[in-house]
Enzyme design. Structure first.
Site, PDB file in Angstrom:
ATOM      1  N   LYS A  45       0.816  -1.219   0.000  1.00  0.00           N
ATOM      2  CA  LYS A  45       0.000   0.000   0.000  1.00  0.00           C
ATOM      3  C   LYS A  45       0.853   1.275   0.000  1.00  0.00           C
ATOM      4  CE  LYS A  45      -3.947  -2.179   2.330  1.00  0.00           C
ATOM      5  NZ  LYS A  45      -4.986  -1.971   3.380  1.00  0.00           N
ATOM      6  N   TYR A  79     -12.408  -2.269  -3.806  1.00  0.00           N
ATOM      7  CA  TYR A  79     -12.901  -2.440  -2.427  1.00  0.00           C
ATOM      8  C   TYR A  79     -14.426  -2.362  -2.334  1.00  0.00           C
ATOM      9  CZ  TYR A  79      -8.288  -2.344  -0.117  1.00  0.00           C
ATOM     10  OH  TYR A  79      -7.031  -2.646   0.348  1.00  0.00           O
ATOM     11  N   ARG A 106      -1.596 -14.320   5.019  1.00  0.00           N
ATOM     12  CA  ARG A 106      -2.282 -13.625   6.120  1.00  0.00           C
ATOM     13  C   ARG A 106      -1.470 -13.727   7.413  1.00  0.00           C
ATOM     14  NH1 ARG A 106      -7.042 -11.743   4.693  1.00  0.00           N
ATOM     15  NH2 ARG A 106      -8.042 -11.779   6.749  1.00  0.00           N
ATOM     16  N   ASN A 151      -1.997   0.340   6.738  1.00  0.00           N
ATOM     17  CA  ASN A 151      -1.480  -0.914   7.298  1.00  0.00           C
ATOM     18  C   ASN A 151      -0.595  -1.704   6.316  1.00  0.00           C
ATOM     19  OD1 ASN A 151      -3.523  -1.823   5.652  1.00  0.00           O
ATOM     20  ND2 ASN A 151      -4.493  -3.133   7.188  1.00  0.00           N
ATOM     21  N   HIS A 210      -2.244  -5.458   1.720  1.00  0.00           N
ATOM     22  CA  HIS A 210      -3.545  -6.130   1.603  1.00  0.00           C
ATOM     23  C   HIS A 210      -3.283  -7.547   1.133  1.00  0.00           C
ATOM     24  CE1 HIS A 210      -7.604  -7.166   0.318  1.00  0.00           C
ATOM     25  NE2 HIS A 210      -7.031  -7.659  -0.769  1.00  0.00           N
ATOM     26  N   GLU A 212      -9.722 -11.070  -7.214  1.00  0.00           N
ATOM     27  CA  GLU A 212      -8.775  -9.955  -7.041  1.00  0.00           C
ATOM     28  C   GLU A 212      -7.585 -10.080  -8.000  1.00  0.00           C
ATOM     29  OE1 GLU A 212      -9.834  -9.019  -2.355  1.00  0.00           O
ATOM     30  OE2 GLU A 212      -7.810  -9.676  -2.871  1.00  0.00           O
TER      31      GLU A 212
HETATM   32  P1  CMP Z   1      -7.437  -4.557   3.706  1.00  0.00           P
HETATM   33  O1  CMP Z   1      -7.006  -5.953   3.992  1.00  0.00           O
HETATM   34  O2  CMP Z   1      -6.806  -3.878   2.571  1.00  0.00           O
HETATM   35  O3  CMP Z   1      -9.019  -4.555   3.480  1.00  0.00           O
HETATM   36  C1  CMP Z   1      -9.853  -3.453   3.804  1.00  0.00           C
HETATM   37  C2  CMP Z   1      -9.112  -2.373   4.485  1.00  0.00           C
HETATM   38  O4  CMP Z   1      -9.885  -1.414   5.146  1.00  0.00           O
HETATM   39  C3  CMP Z   1      -8.226  -2.939   5.574  1.00  0.00           C
HETATM   40  O5  CMP Z   1      -7.172  -3.662   5.013  1.00  0.00           O
HETATM   41  C4  CMP Z   1      -7.853  -1.707   6.344  1.00  0.00           C
HETATM   42  O6  CMP Z   1      -6.655  -1.103   5.888  1.00  0.00           O
HETATM   43  C5  CMP Z   1      -9.014  -0.790   6.067  1.00  0.00           C
HETATM   44  N1  CMP Z   1      -9.704  -0.533   7.323  1.00  0.00           N
HETATM   45  C6  CMP Z   1     -10.285  -1.437   8.129  1.00  0.00           C
HETATM   46  N2  CMP Z   1     -10.809  -0.809   9.208  1.00  0.00           N
HETATM   47  C7  CMP Z   1     -10.541   0.493   9.066  1.00  0.00           C
HETATM   48  C8  CMP Z   1     -10.814   1.645   9.847  1.00  0.00           C
HETATM   49  N3  CMP Z   1     -11.466   1.543  11.006  1.00  0.00           N
HETATM   50  N4  CMP Z   1     -10.383   2.825   9.389  1.00  0.00           N
HETATM   51  C9  CMP Z   1      -9.721   2.922   8.198  1.00  0.00           C
HETATM   52  N5  CMP Z   1      -9.442   1.864   7.415  1.00  0.00           N
HETATM   53  C10 CMP Z   1      -9.847   0.669   7.854  1.00  0.00           C
END
Ligand code: CMP
Length: 139
Positions: free
Chosen positions: A10, A50, A86, A113, A116, A127
């Site tokens: 990311k 998403y 994961r 984070n 993904h 995906e």
């Molecule tokens: P990802 O695995 O990319 O799938 C959906 C994403 O939404 C997740 O990782 C997080 O980065 C994001 N996400 C989940 N919860 C929150 C939150 N409370 N605020 C902002 N982003 C979020």
């Protein structure tokens, strides 16, 4: 069984030049990077990727973030690749991620984070097809 999963490095991670360190974590875990490209998503493209989260309160923030800088999209292949990836990523929220995981070491917050990964075989197939043609998967 041998599986394939879609991974995204990311914007928070590409901004900090962490692509190589994150790829080393995948390879050290026995995951093979069989396809990879660096792209800059538009907010609309991020929104399409998403789409399952479109009712969530963080959806627009998530789409803006994913379009804020380049990402590296990649296909990882290996034994139980979806679960293994994961494990290597760690919990979505870095505050809950185990020691040694990508998110524990590199993630800034639940939103920023760093990575993904697909969560199941059906979503992995969808995906992967979103970003790659069959010709681009070189196993
Ligand atoms: P990802 O695995 O990319 O799938 C959906 C994403 O939404 C997740 O990782 C997080 O980065 C994001 N996400 C989940 N919860 C929150 C939150 N409370 N605020 C902002 N982003 C979020």
């Amino acid at each position: 069984a041998t599986e394939r999963t879609l991974s995204i490095i990311k914007p928070d991670a590409t901004n900090r030049n962490l692509t190589g360190k994150i790829n080393a974590k995948f390879e050290d875990a026995g995951l093979r990077i069989i396809a990879q490209k660096r792209i800059h998503l538009t907010p609309a493209q991020a929104g399409q990727f998403y789409e399952v989260h479109k009712e969530r309160p963080f959806y627009s923030e998530l789409c803006e973030f994913m379009a804020s800088a380049p990402v590296v999209v990649q296909v990882l292949e290996g034994e139980n690749a979806i679960a293994k990836n994961r494990e290597v990523m760690g919990a979505t929220n870095p505050a809950n991620a185990d020691e040694g995981t990508i998110r524990k070491e590199f993630a800034l917050s639940v939103g920023e984070n760093s990575v993904h990964g697909s969560d199941a075989p059906e979503t992995a197939a969808q995906e992967i097809a979103f970003f790659f043609s069959g010709l681009e998967l070189v196993g």
